[in-house]
Design an enzyme around this catalytic site. Structure first.
Site, short mmCIF file in Angstrom:
data_model
loop_
_atom_site.label_atom_id
_atom_site.label_comp_id
_atom_site.label_asym_id
_atom_site.label_seq_id
_atom_site.Cartn_x
_atom_site.Cartn_y
_atom_site.Cartn_z
N GLY A 189 23.33 -52.04 21.94
CA GLY A 189 22.02 -52.35 22.65
C GLY A 189 21.89 -51.79 23.91
N ALA A 190 20.91 -52.05 24.78
CA ALA A 190 20.49 -51.32 25.83
C ALA A 190 21.81 -50.82 26.96
CB ALA A 190 19.63 -52.11 26.95
N TYR A 199 16.18 -54.38 21.03
CA TYR A 199 15.07 -53.98 20.06
C TYR A 199 13.85 -54.87 19.85
CZ TYR A 199 12.69 -51.56 16.12
OH TYR A 199 12.02 -50.91 15.00
N GLU A 203 5.49 -62.14 35.16
CA GLU A 203 6.17 -63.17 34.24
C GLU A 203 6.51 -64.27 34.81
OE1 GLU A 203 7.48 -60.14 30.55
OE2 GLU A 203 9.16 -61.22 31.71
N HIS A 216 13.87 -70.17 24.91
CA HIS A 216 12.55 -69.64 25.22
C HIS A 216 11.35 -70.49 25.06
CE1 HIS A 216 8.99 -66.84 25.76
NE2 HIS A 216 9.72 -65.92 25.89
N ARG A 248 11.55 -70.61 32.95
CA ARG A 248 11.53 -70.96 31.67
C ARG A 248 12.28 -72.22 31.31
NH1 ARG A 248 13.35 -65.14 28.83
NH2 ARG A 248 11.40 -64.38 29.04
N HIS A 253 17.42 -68.59 23.10
CA HIS A 253 17.01 -67.38 23.67
C HIS A 253 17.88 -66.40 24.28
CE1 HIS A 253 14.16 -64.00 24.36
NE2 HIS A 253 14.05 -64.30 25.71
N ARG A 257 18.29 -67.76 33.86
CA ARG A 257 17.73 -66.28 33.88
C ARG A 257 16.27 -66.24 34.17
NH1 ARG A 257 15.47 -62.03 30.50
NH2 ARG A 257 15.32 -63.56 28.71
#
Length: 545
Positions: free
Chosen positions: A21-22, A51, A126, A249, A295, A356, A391
Site C-alpha cells: 500500500g501507500a 486503493y 472532514e 466508519h 468518527r 474501518h 483516528r
C-alpha cells in the site's frame, strides 16, 4: 521427507517489505536508490486498503490553518491517548509529504484559477478537523496515490514486486538458534501460485501489511485486512498496543451487493446530513459538531439510533446540494450508488457503520523501529502514538508517508551484515498433508467474525467480552490442530492471524476499565482521568505492561 537446507526458493535482498500500500511502496521508493528491495503483495499489487481510500491526506497547506491547529485537532480526536511527539512529528512533515506526491505526479484535485492566475490544491474538511486541510483526488484519493506509486515502483530496477505472495511467519535469530543479538532475518513466504513456501532473507524487514478490520463481520476494508503483520510481530516477541480501539466508519452503503463500499466522510464535510428513517436529523443531540464530530461519536450515535428504533440503517442526505456539485465532488461515489439503484443527487443514501481502521498495532518509535532489531512497522499495522483512542479522518495516509520516510532515513544510517540465507532451514512439510476439510476453515472464519461483531463491536460489556474470550479459546485450539496437521493455505494463514488478533483485541478491551475514544463499554461508561496518557500495552508473555 523433510527438505534439505538448500532446497526450495531462496531470495536475499537488502530490504524486505511485507505489504504494497501507500506505506510499503513509499518506503520502497525512498530506499531504492541505494538498496535492493523486495515488496510482497498478497494479491495484485493494488489490492489493498490504500486503493479504496476515498477521502484524502490531511496536511496544513492553507494560510488560515496552522500546524498547531492540526496537532490540537489530532490530540482532541485521540481522546487523551495520543503521543504528542508522534503527532507533531507527523503533522510537521505533512506539507513535504504532499509535495513529494505532487512531484511523483499524483493528480490531486485543484481549485479554479484565482484572480492572480495561480492554481491551488482544493482542500476539503472532514470530521474532527477545525480547518479545510484534506488534499484529495476527487473522491478516489487512494486510487490516485496507489496507481502513481505502483507506476513508479514498476519502473525502478532496484525494486522487485512479488504479487500473490503471503508471509507465513517472520524469521528471527532466536527462533533459528543463531548466535548474536535478537534480530529479524526475513520471512517464510507462501507463493500462492506455486503453493510452495519460500525463504526471503533480508537484514531489514518492514511490516506494511495494513490493519485487521476483517476480524469483524462487516468491514469497509478489502479481504486482505487480516492482521497478518500484527500477528507475526507478536509471535516474534514484539509488544502490541491499543488494540481495543477499532474504528468503525459511520457510513458504509447499506445494500446486500454493495460489499464494503464506503460513503466518504467528505460527503458530510460538504454538507451531508444524517437522518433517521422518518427524515429527522439526529446528530446534534449527540454532539454540537453534528455530522462533523469524530468518527467514534458518529458511529456510536448511529448504532444507538438503529438499536433504539430497530432500524436496519440510517440515511445520509446531500441531495439539497446542486446535482452538478455532487457529481463533480463525488463522481465515483455517485456512479457506484447509481449501480445499486440510489441517486444521491435526489435521495438520501442508506448507511450503516462498519469496521474501518485499526488504531492500535505493533509498537514503534518515531523511526518506525519495533522491539526486534531489523524489524520496522509502518502504516496501519503500527502503533506510533499518532491516533491514540481514535483516528482523525485522513491522518492515516499521512502517517504512511511520514513514517515511510522516517524508516528509510533510519535504515540509511546503518550497515548491517548480510543474512546468511543458506543457514536458514527450509519450511518443513514432512509431517503434514493436504486438507480434505477446507470447509472447517470457512466455518471458523465465519464464527470468529460474527462473535467479534456481536460481542466486541461498537458498544461492549464485560459479559460480552467474557463470552468472546471463551469462544476464541476454543477456536484457537481448533486452528492450532489444523495448522499443525495440514499444509498451509492463504485462508488458513489469514484465519490463524485473525484469531490471534481477535484474542489481543479482547484482552485489550477487558483490561481497559473505562470508556475512551473508540472503546465504549456499558459497565464503565465514563472516562477515567487517571488513565489519560496510558496506552494499553500487551506483551507476548501474556500480561499488560
Amino acid at each position: 521427507m523433510q527438505d534439505s537446507p538448500q532446497a526450495g526458493v531462496r531470495k536475499s535482498m537488502d530490504v524486505l517489505i511485507i505489504g504494497s500500500g501507500a506505506a510499503g511502496l513509499s518506503l520502497a521508493l525512498h530506499l531504492a536508490a541505494e538498496q535492493r528491495v523486495a515488496v510482497l503483495s498478497k494479491g495484485p499489487v493494488s489490492e489493498g486498503s490504500t486503493y479504496y481510500a476515498q477521502g484524502g491526506v490531511s496536511a496544513v497547506l492553507d494560510r488560515h490553518d496552522s500546524l498547531e491547529a492540526h496537532v490540537r485537532d489530532t490530540l482532541d480526536a485521540g481522546g487523551g491517548l495520543c503521543d504528542e511527539a508522534a503527532v507533531r512529528h507527523t503533522v510537521e512533515h505533512g506539507p513535504e509529504s504532499i509535495q513529494w506526491l505532487l512531484d511523483l505526479g499524483v493528480p490531486f484535485t485543484r481549485e479554479e484559477p484565482g484572480d492572480d492566475g495561480r492554481v491551488q490544491l482544493h482542500l476539503t474538511r472532514e470530521g474532527g478537523h477545525s480547518h479545510r486541510r484534506v488534499v484529495h483526488a476527487a473522491d478516489a484519493t487512494g486510487k490516485a496515490i496507489e496507481n502513481t506509486l505502483v507506476e513508479q515502483v514498476r519502473r525502478h530496477p532496484n525494486i522487485e514486486l512479488f504479487e500473490h505472495h503471503i508471509a507465513v511467519d517472520l524469521l528471527t535469530s532466536h527462533k533459528l538458534g543463531l548466535a548474536g543479538s535478537r534480530r529479524c532475518l526475513g520471512a517464510y513466504v507462501l507463493n500462492l501460485k506455486s503453493h510452495q513456501v519460500e525463504i526471503f532473507a533480508a537484514p531489514f524487514v518492514v511490516l506494511a501489511s495494513g490493519g485487521a478490520s476483517k476480524v469483524y463481520l462487516y468491514s469497509s476494508n478489502p479481504d486482505g485486512s487480516t492482521g497478518d503483520g500484527i500477528a507475526m510481530a507478536w509471535r516474534a516477541g514484539c509488544r502490541v498496543a491499543n488494540m481495543e480501539f477499532m474504528q468503525f466508519h459511520p457510513t458504509c452503503l447499506f445494500h446486500p451487493k454493495a460489499k464494503s463500499f464506503l460513503i466518504s466522510e467528505a460527503v458530510r464535510g460538504e454538507g451531508g446530513r444524517l437522518l433517521l428513517p422518518d427524515g429527522t436529523p439526529f446528530m446534534e443531540r449527540f454532539d454540537p459538531r453534528g455530522e462533523l464530530a469524530p468518527r467514534d461519536i458518529v458511529a456510536r450515535a448511529i448504532d444507538h439510533e438503529m438499536k433504539r428504533l430497530g432500524a436496519d440503517c440510517v440515511y445520509l442526505d446531500i441531495s439539497h446540494k446542486p446535482a452538478d456539485f455532487i457529481k463533480s465532488h463525488f463522481p465515483n461515489i455517485h456512479e457506484r450508488c447509481l449501480e445499486y439503484g440510489f441517486d444521491m443527487t435526489r435521495d438520501p443514501l442508506p448507511v450503516v457503520p462498519a469496521a474501518h481502521y485499526t488504531c492500535g498495532g505493533v509498537m514503534t518509535d518515531l523511526a518506525a523501529r519495533t522491539d526486534l532489531d531489523g524489524l520496522y512497522a509502518i502504516g496501519e499495522v503500527a502503533c506510533t502514538g499518532l491516533h491514540g483512542a481514535n483516528r482523525m479522518a485522513s491522518n492515516s495516509l499521512l502517517e504512511c508517508l511520514v513514517f515511510a520516510r522516517s524508516a528509510a532515513q533510519d535504515m540509511g544510517r546503518q550497515r548491517p551484515e548480510p543474512v546468511p540465507v543458506d543457514r536458514i532451514p527450509a519450511w518443513d512439510e514432512s509431517r503434514v498433508t493436504d486438507s480434505d476439510e477446507e470447509v472447517v476453515v470457512a466455518h471458523n472464519w465465519e464464527e470468529l467474525r460474527r462473535f467479534m461483531w456481536d460481542y466486541v463491536g461498537i458498544v461492549r460489556t464485560s459479559k460480552r467480552l467474557q463470552r468472546a474470550q471463551r469462544r476464541i479459546e476454543l477456536l484457537q485450539g481448533e486452528i492450532h490442530d489444523y495448522y499443525s496437521n495440514f499444509r498451509v493455505t492463504n485462508d488458513l494463514i489469514e484465519l490463524r492471524n485473525l484469531a490471534l488478533v481477535a484474542e489481543i483485541i479482547i484482552r485489550s478491551a477487558q483490561s481497559r476499565k473505562e470508556s475512551r475514544g473508540l472503546h465504549y463499554t456499558l459497565d464503565y461508561p465514563r472516562t477515567d482521568p487517571a488513565l489519560a496518557g496510558r496506552p494499553t500495552v500487551l506483551t507476548p508473555s501474556g500480561s499488560p505492561a
